[in-house]
Design a protein around this motif. Structure first.
Motif, PDB file in Angstrom:
ATOM      1  N   UNK A   2       0.720  -1.278   0.047  1.00 20.87           N
ATOM      2  CA  UNK A   2       0.038   0.040  -0.142  1.00 20.87           C
ATOM      3  C   UNK A   2       0.794   1.329   0.052  1.00 20.87           C
ATOM      4  N   UNK A   3       1.695   1.428  -0.978  1.00 19.58           N
ATOM      5  CA  UNK A   3       2.895   2.471  -0.730  1.00 19.58           C
ATOM      6  C   UNK A   3       2.018   3.828  -0.901  1.00 19.58           C
ATOM      7  N   UNK A   4       2.886   4.758  -0.661  1.00 18.14           N
ATOM      8  CA  UNK A   4       2.131   6.107  -0.224  1.00 18.14           C
ATOM      9  C   UNK A   4       3.049   7.065  -0.135  1.00 18.14           C
ATOM     10  N   UNK A   5       2.984   8.399  -0.688  1.00 16.96           N
ATOM     11  CA  UNK A   5       3.770   9.320  -0.202  1.00 16.96           C
ATOM     12  C   UNK A   5       3.134  10.756   0.262  1.00 16.96           C
ATOM     13  N   UNK A   6       3.226  11.064   1.309  1.00 18.24           N
ATOM     14  CA  UNK A   6       2.584  12.215   2.012  1.00 18.24           C
ATOM     15  C   UNK A   6       3.541  13.258   2.172  1.00 18.24           C
ATOM     16  N   UNK A   7       3.004  14.682   1.757  1.00 21.93           N
ATOM     17  CA  UNK A   7       4.288  15.855   1.710  1.00 21.93           C
ATOM     18  C   UNK A   7       3.464  17.166   2.141  1.00 21.93           C
ATOM     19  N   UNK A   8       4.097  17.872   2.531  1.00 20.63           N
ATOM     20  CA  UNK A   8       3.749  19.167   3.291  1.00 20.63           C
ATOM     21  C   UNK A   8       3.016  18.883   4.646  1.00 20.63           C
ATOM     22  N   UNK A   9       3.572  18.250   5.478  1.00 21.05           N
ATOM     23  CA  UNK A   9       3.176  17.913   6.870  1.00 21.05           C
ATOM     24  C   UNK A   9       3.659  18.872   8.183  1.00 21.05           C
ATOM     25  N   UNK A  10       4.617  19.658   7.437  1.00 19.43           N
ATOM     26  CA  UNK A  10       5.536  20.583   8.316  1.00 19.43           C
ATOM     27  C   UNK A  10       6.425  19.545   9.121  1.00 19.43           C
ATOM     28  N   UNK A  45      10.298  -0.725 -17.186  1.00 22.54           N
ATOM     29  CA  UNK A  45       9.584   0.582 -17.180  1.00 22.54           C
ATOM     30  C   UNK A  45       8.730   0.625 -16.097  1.00 22.54           C
ATOM     31  N   UNK A  46       8.555   2.034 -15.569  1.00 19.84           N
ATOM     32  CA  UNK A  46       7.522   2.326 -14.436  1.00 19.84           C
ATOM     33  C   UNK A  46       6.382   2.173 -14.691  1.00 19.84           C
ATOM     34  N   UNK A  47       5.540   1.499 -13.998  1.00 22.02           N
ATOM     35  CA  UNK A  47       4.319   1.158 -14.163  1.00 22.02           C
ATOM     36  C   UNK A  47       3.467   2.212 -13.269  1.00 22.02           C
ATOM     37  N   UNK A  48       2.556   3.185 -13.763  1.00 19.10           N
ATOM     38  CA  UNK A  48       2.006   4.264 -13.210  1.00 19.10           C
ATOM     39  C   UNK A  48       0.895   3.410 -12.139  1.00 19.10           C
ATOM     40  N   UNK A  49       0.938   3.955 -11.020  1.00 18.20           N
ATOM     41  CA  UNK A  49      -0.148   3.459 -10.138  1.00 18.20           C
ATOM     42  C   UNK A  49      -1.264   4.581  -9.653  1.00 18.20           C
ATOM     43  N   UNK A  50      -2.307   4.299  -8.916  1.00 18.59           N
ATOM     44  CA  UNK A  50      -3.164   5.392  -8.616  1.00 18.59           C
ATOM     45  C   UNK A  50      -2.378   6.476  -7.756  1.00 18.59           C
ATOM     46  N   UNK A  51      -2.796   7.705  -8.035  1.00 20.91           N
ATOM     47  CA  UNK A  51      -2.666   8.945  -7.308  1.00 20.91           C
ATOM     48  C   UNK A  51      -2.645   8.734  -6.108  1.00 20.91           C
ATOM     49  N   UNK A  52      -1.849   9.431  -5.072  1.00 21.28           N
ATOM     50  CA  UNK A  52      -1.806   9.704  -3.514  1.00 21.28           C
ATOM     51  C   UNK A  52      -3.278  10.576  -3.505  1.00 21.28           C
ATOM     52  N   UNK A  53      -3.519  10.313  -2.110  1.00 21.89           N
ATOM     53  CA  UNK A  53      -4.736  11.218  -1.714  1.00 21.89           C
ATOM     54  C   UNK A  53      -4.482  12.942  -1.940  1.00 21.89           C
ATOM     55  N   UNK A  54      -5.413  13.584  -2.237  1.00 25.90           N
ATOM     56  CA  UNK A  54      -5.171  14.987  -2.470  1.00 25.90           C
ATOM     57  C   UNK A  54      -4.525  15.605  -0.996  1.00 25.90           C
ATOM     58  N   UNK A  55      -3.569  16.662  -0.879  1.00 24.91           N
ATOM     59  CA  UNK A  55      -3.013  17.108   0.280  1.00 24.91           C
ATOM     60  C   UNK A  55      -3.734  18.235   0.685  1.00 24.91           C
ATOM     61  N   UNK A 109      -4.469  20.482  -2.323  1.00 25.10           N
ATOM     62  CA  UNK A 109      -3.123  20.779  -3.146  1.00 25.10           C
ATOM     63  C   UNK A 109      -3.118  19.179  -3.965  1.00 25.10           C
ATOM     64  N   UNK A 110      -2.251  19.603  -5.039  1.00 23.85           N
ATOM     65  CA  UNK A 110      -2.285  18.387  -6.116  1.00 23.85           C
ATOM     66  C   UNK A 110      -1.325  17.355  -5.121  1.00 23.85           C
ATOM     67  N   UNK A 111      -1.701  16.060  -5.293  1.00 22.74           N
ATOM     68  CA  UNK A 111      -0.686  15.041  -4.613  1.00 22.74           C
ATOM     69  C   UNK A 111       0.554  14.348  -5.779  1.00 22.74           C
ATOM     70  N   UNK A 112       1.025  13.391  -5.112  1.00 16.52           N
ATOM     71  CA  UNK A 112       1.825  12.741  -6.249  1.00 16.52           C
ATOM     72  C   UNK A 112       1.078  11.902  -6.773  1.00 16.52           C
ATOM     73  N   UNK A 113       1.342  11.958  -8.367  1.00 11.37           N
ATOM     74  CA  UNK A 113       0.643  11.398  -9.494  1.00 11.37           C
ATOM     75  C   UNK A 113       1.045   9.774  -9.688  1.00 11.37           C
ATOM     76  N   UNK A 114       2.195   9.502  -8.901  1.00 15.87           N
ATOM     77  CA  UNK A 114       2.646   8.153  -9.012  1.00 15.87           C
ATOM     78  C   UNK A 114       2.842   7.772 -10.540  1.00 15.87           C
ATOM     79  N   UNK A 115       3.577   8.501 -10.953  1.00 15.00           N
ATOM     80  CA  UNK A 115       3.613   8.020 -12.673  1.00 15.00           C
ATOM     81  C   UNK A 115       2.727   8.325 -13.691  1.00 15.00           C
ATOM     82  N   UNK A 116       1.338   8.697 -13.340  1.00 13.34           N
ATOM     83  CA  UNK A 116       0.270   8.992 -14.129  1.00 13.34           C
ATOM     84  C   UNK A 116       0.237  10.472 -14.740  1.00 13.34           C
TER      85      UNK A 116
END
Length: 670
Positions: free
Chosen positions: A157-165, A475-485, A501-508
């Motif tokens: 269940x890979x995920x990237x969350x940014x901008x949390x301070x 080649x990288x296979x795109x996965x569903x984007x992360x949740x909006x930030x 805010x726009x999240x990581x699109x994970x290659x899409x």
């Protein structure tokens, strides 16, 4: 089952599988099945197979920057039993694992590899160049970049969350839930292993500092400012626990995992160790004395970890590893080996103390050339070298070998090509092939001089096979984007406005956002990171879900993870409340200073028509004066003289309860 039978089963399994760089999953499954009926000793003895190299989830991964490979350290046997090449990374690189994959956390990159096939997926950009905190539990791993406020969940269940301070030190519970302290807004947040976003159920008093710790499966926040311990869960903060005689400071070091039900707290200023019982708030049982206080051994201890039963501490001043038992008594001490001359550490690189998945503690030397293992009883092993045969992670391209041609016989050009010289005499014989080669002209039939002696044919040069070329990473296979930030909702008059805010699109490739008002509408689509839902009922709470829609590399539409937020509409209410010194009080109720007794003139607008609201009057001298219900007129307005007051020279104000919230008027000097 007898021990000899157990060994025979494992031996036959090894012979059937043949030598591999990793222990096969089937072998591991067989050993686990045998564990049901065999003793622990039998399984340990029969399962020891140093020839196999499958990384088990237990043990520890270490990156040796000199060799350029990740090694698996078996804490039981105290040796490296598997490796995979990941060249080119610097000292300070660490590695974490799930049950199927390993992850190499270098500065600025994350490299994943399959543990069963050694297939390296290639380096991906990390959200920060800082050294992350690596954590593992229950089939999931995390890399937390504290300064950047970024969280990377690794695994299925890979995920990237940014901008949390900026974040405090994170902890992870046995079920794989990550907890973090968001320092800027004083929130305590959790990220379950299947969730698509952070949830922040608890907020601390602004300005208070402290750290999180895990006691069993419970999470406790140690507030070093207030000197209190409080459990925290998805329901919020529990009741505070003040420990008598315990004085904490912002410099106190909180060990992230308990020691036999106690939280270990180090006071570096006083060089003391506190082992604090938490049974009163967690319900967990401790062994021995409830709370223990002991002097710390000499040294500068900045890294402290708990296996659950023992403590390990890295002394940076003396480059030693010191261990303590559950009562704080010293068990062992070993020097931490210095790196070899081949290691070129940076100024901030230092030995790394981590908690393994097997309830042991491990210390990686600078550069990862060796590791020290702390067993459950607190004893420290001799240095374990991170070395041995290294499996190249990618299979080479197979190039067919060219067979050199055999030496052809010497042929005179004047002899017709359809004939050959008979080695037995001077006559000619038909060639052995059925179809003679095609001639362009009939050779002359005149008498020719004897043919010259044929020149010896040079020896053919052996064919040099092409060098093996490694396969490029897939080649990288795109996965569903992360949740909006940073999803936010603001209630208005009959509407709710969402921003994110726009999240990581994970290659899409970005297509749009999908916005759903839960249980109340069909999804709506927008390409903007702002959306307003209108036509809503007054004073009602609404929940919204936002997803990012992308197009994958194969052209398919991918629906991203969900971010959820709720807000309540104002219901036509936009209140405004003002007061002034009103008319002289002439009522029948007694007033101590009749000459100075005046009503409060209250004017309220922007309320619901013909609706009753609760108002209260206050003074700085008397506190609350009166509370009464007041009804608006047909225009949602109130204009009254109320709450008489004789508190001369005091500050006076009025409050009203509107849609469950308290609004306050201006203050007037009486």
């Amino acid at each position: 089952m007898q021990l000899n039978q157990l060994k025979a089963i494992v031996r036959r399994r090894k012979e059937a599988d043949g030598p591999t760089q990793w222990r096969s999953r089937a072998t591991l499954a067989a050993v686990v099945a045998i564990c049901v009926t065999a003793t622990t000793l039998a399984v340990t003895t029969a399962g020891a197979d140093s020839s196999g190299q499958k990384f088990l989830q237990s043990g520890h991964l270490i990156y040796n920057s000199t060799i350029g490979a990740v090694f698996h350290i078996d804490g039981g046997s105290k040796h490296a039993d598997g490796s995979v090449a990941v060249p080119g990374l610097t000292p300070g690189t660490q590695a974490v694992q799930t049950d199927t994959q390993g992850y190499v956390l270098a500065r600025g990159t994350i490299t994943a590899f399959e543990k069963s096939t050694l297939q390296v997926e290639g380096a991906q950009a990390a959200p920060s160049d800082e050294v992350p905190v690596g954590l593992t539990a229950s089939g999931v791993a995390y890399a937390v970049y504290r300064a950047a406020g970024s969280i990377v969940r690794l695994g299925p269940t890979s995920l990237v969350l940014k901008d949390n301070g900026a974040l405090g030190r994170p902890v992870v519970t046995p079920d794989g839930t990550l907890w973090v302290h968001r320092l800027l807004n004083s929130e305590l947040c959790l990220l379950p292993s299947q969730a698509g976003r952070l949830s922040c159920p608890a907020e601390l008093q602004r300005g208070n500092v402290g750290s999180l710790a895990v006691v069993g499966d419970r999470v406790v926040f140690v507030d070093t400012t207030a000197g209190q311990l409080r459990t925290v869960s998805s329901s919020g903060l529990g009741r505070p626990l003040t420990v008598p005689g315990l004085t904490l400071s912002p410099q106190s070091i909180i060990v992230p995992n308990d020691v036999d039900g106690r939280i270990a707290i180090v006071d570096p200023d006083k060089s003391k160790l506190h082992l604090v019982d938490t049974a009163a708030i967690t319900g967990a049982a401790t062994t021995g004395t409830a709370t223990v206080e002991r002097p710390m051994p000499p040294g500068k201890f900045t890294q402290i970890e708990s296996s659950g039963h023992t403590l390990a501490m890295v002394d940076e001043a003396g480059q030693n590893l010191v261990t303590l038992d559950a009562d704080g008594k010293q068990k062992d001490s070993k020097p931490i080996p210095a790196p070899s001359d081949q290691v070129k550490p940076g100024p901030n690189d230092r030995p790394l103390l981590v908690r393994g998945a097997d309830q042991r503690l491990y210390v990686d030397t600078v550069g990862g050339e060796q590791a020290l293992v702390v067993d459950r009883d607190g004893s420290v092993s001799k240095p374990v070298p991170a070395s041995g045969p290294t499996k190249t992670p990618t299979a080479p391209v197979t190039t067919p070998t060219v067979t050199p041609p055999s030496t052809p016989p010497a042929v005179d050009p004047t002899i017709p090509p359809q004939h050959t010289i008979d080695p037995g005499g001077d006559k000619t014989v038909p060639p052995r092939h059925t179809e003679p080669p095609r001639r362009t002209a009939e050779p002359p039939r005149t008498q020719q001089p004897p043919p010259p002696k044929p020149k010896p044919n040079p020896k053919p040069r052996p064919s040099t096979p092409k060098p093996s070329i490694p396969k490029p990473p897939p080649p990288l296979v795109a996965t569903p984007a992360s949740a909006p930030l940073s999803l936010r909702a603001t209630g208005g008059n009959g509407k709710v406005t969402l921003t994110w805010k726009r999240p990581s699109l994970n290659g899409g490739t970005f297509l749009s956002y999908s916005v759903l008002r839960v249980n109340d509408s069909e999804p709506d689509t927008t390409t903007s990171a702002r959306y307003t839902s209108t036509g809503l009922a007054d004073g009602k709470r609404y929940t919204f879900q936002v997803r990012t829609v992308t197009r994958g590399s194969n052209g398919k539409t991918l629906i991203g993870a969900t971010a959820t937020v709720s807000a309540t509409t104002l219901g036509g209410v936009n209140p405004d409340l003002t007061i002034s010194k009103g008319t002289k009080y002439t009522g029948s109720d007694p007033c101590d200073n009749v000459d100075r007794c005046y009503n409060i003139h209250i004017v309220a607008t922007g309320l619901k028509p013909n609706t009753s609201y609760s108002f209260s009057g206050y003074t700085s001298g008397y506190g609350r004066l009166h509370t009464d219900n007041v009804t608006t007129d047909a225009n949602g307005r109130i204009n009254i003289q109320k709450f008489y007051n004789d508190d001369d020279g005091s500050q006076v104000w009025v409050t009203a309860i509107v849609n469950g919230k308290t609004i306050k008027s201006n203050e007037v000097t009486w």
